[in-house]
Design an enzyme around this catalytic site. Structure first.
Site, mmCIF file in Angstrom:
data_model
loop_
_atom_site.group_PDB
_atom_site.id
_atom_site.type_symbol
_atom_site.label_atom_id
_atom_site.label_comp_id
_atom_site.label_asym_id
_atom_site.label_seq_id
_atom_site.Cartn_x
_atom_site.Cartn_y
_atom_site.Cartn_z
ATOM 1 C CD GLN A 1 -2.966 1.072 2.259
ATOM 2 O OE1 GLN A 1 -3.042 0.146 3.035
ATOM 3 N NE2 GLN A 1 -3.750 2.117 2.330
ATOM 4 C CG PHE A 2 1.280 3.824 -3.597
ATOM 5 C CD1 PHE A 2 1.217 5.195 -3.720
ATOM 6 C CD2 PHE A 2 0.300 3.048 -4.209
ATOM 7 C CE1 PHE A 2 0.199 5.797 -4.450
ATOM 8 C CE2 PHE A 2 -0.716 3.632 -4.936
ATOM 9 C CZ PHE A 2 -0.775 5.017 -5.064
ATOM 10 C CB THR A 3 -1.975 5.348 0.019
ATOM 11 O OG1 THR A 3 -2.436 4.210 0.741
ATOM 12 C CG2 THR A 3 -2.433 5.270 -1.431
#
Length: 180
Positions: free
Chosen positions: A79-81
């Site tokens: 989850q890059f966010t």
């Protein structure tokens, strides 16, 4: 590197209508890899996730057992966010590792997890896909974790090299012709 560790009674990842992974009791971990992360951050996170004591012992003692101690599963979701910073009200993802290198880093992280525990106990979603993550949080227990900036370099694994026959000196007894 950042992680959100959630103790769950069950968790699954769905892409479209297909369930790509699911676990029973264990941990669901959201993983955010920053552009500056290296092997040492991957190893640190894997060690912390596998050893964090979020489960009760059989004797009822709280916060006493890890996922390894209890032989439970771990569902990891890239989850890059998690690396976002806000610019006003808009998230900015420039701290995230780029897509050209982040998939390899994530796969390396999963391999460290599998090598450190049990390959069949480590599950993951589908990298880069639009996923629905379904969890039944147990407690609820949710722990944010971030790798520190001053981690030491990872320990190099040295293999034992047996001496060659030519490097051994063999003392022969007087009258013994077996060495000549």
């Amino acid at each position: 590197m950042k992680a959100i560790i959630q103790r769950v009674t069950q968790a699954s990842v769905t892409v479209g209508e297909e369930t790509v992974s699911s676990i029973g009791q264990g941990l669901c971990v959201l993983i955010g890899i920053a552009r500056t992360d290296t092997e040492k951050e991957l190893e640190y996170m894997a060690r912390k996730i596998l050893n964090i004591r979020l489960f009760d012992g059989d004797d009822g003692k709280r916060w006493n057992k890890s996922v390894i101690d209890k032989q439970l599963e771990v569902l990891c979701v890239s989850q890059f966010t998690l690396t976002a910073i806000l610019k006003g009200n808009k998230p900015d993802f420039h701290e995230a590792m780029g897509p050209d290198t982040s998939e390899k880093a994530y796969q390396d992280f999963l391999q460290i997890m599998k090598n450190s525990y049990s390959p069949d106990k480590i599950k993951d979603g589908k990298f880069g896909a639009y996923m629905q993550v379904h969890i039944q949080n147990d407690g609820p227990v949710t722990i944010p974790l971030e790798s520190p900036n001053n981690l030491p370099e990872p320990r190099k694994k040295t293999a034992f090299v047996a001496p060659s026959v030519h490097s051994l000196s063999i003392a022969s007894k007087e009258g013994d012709n077996s060495g000549s």
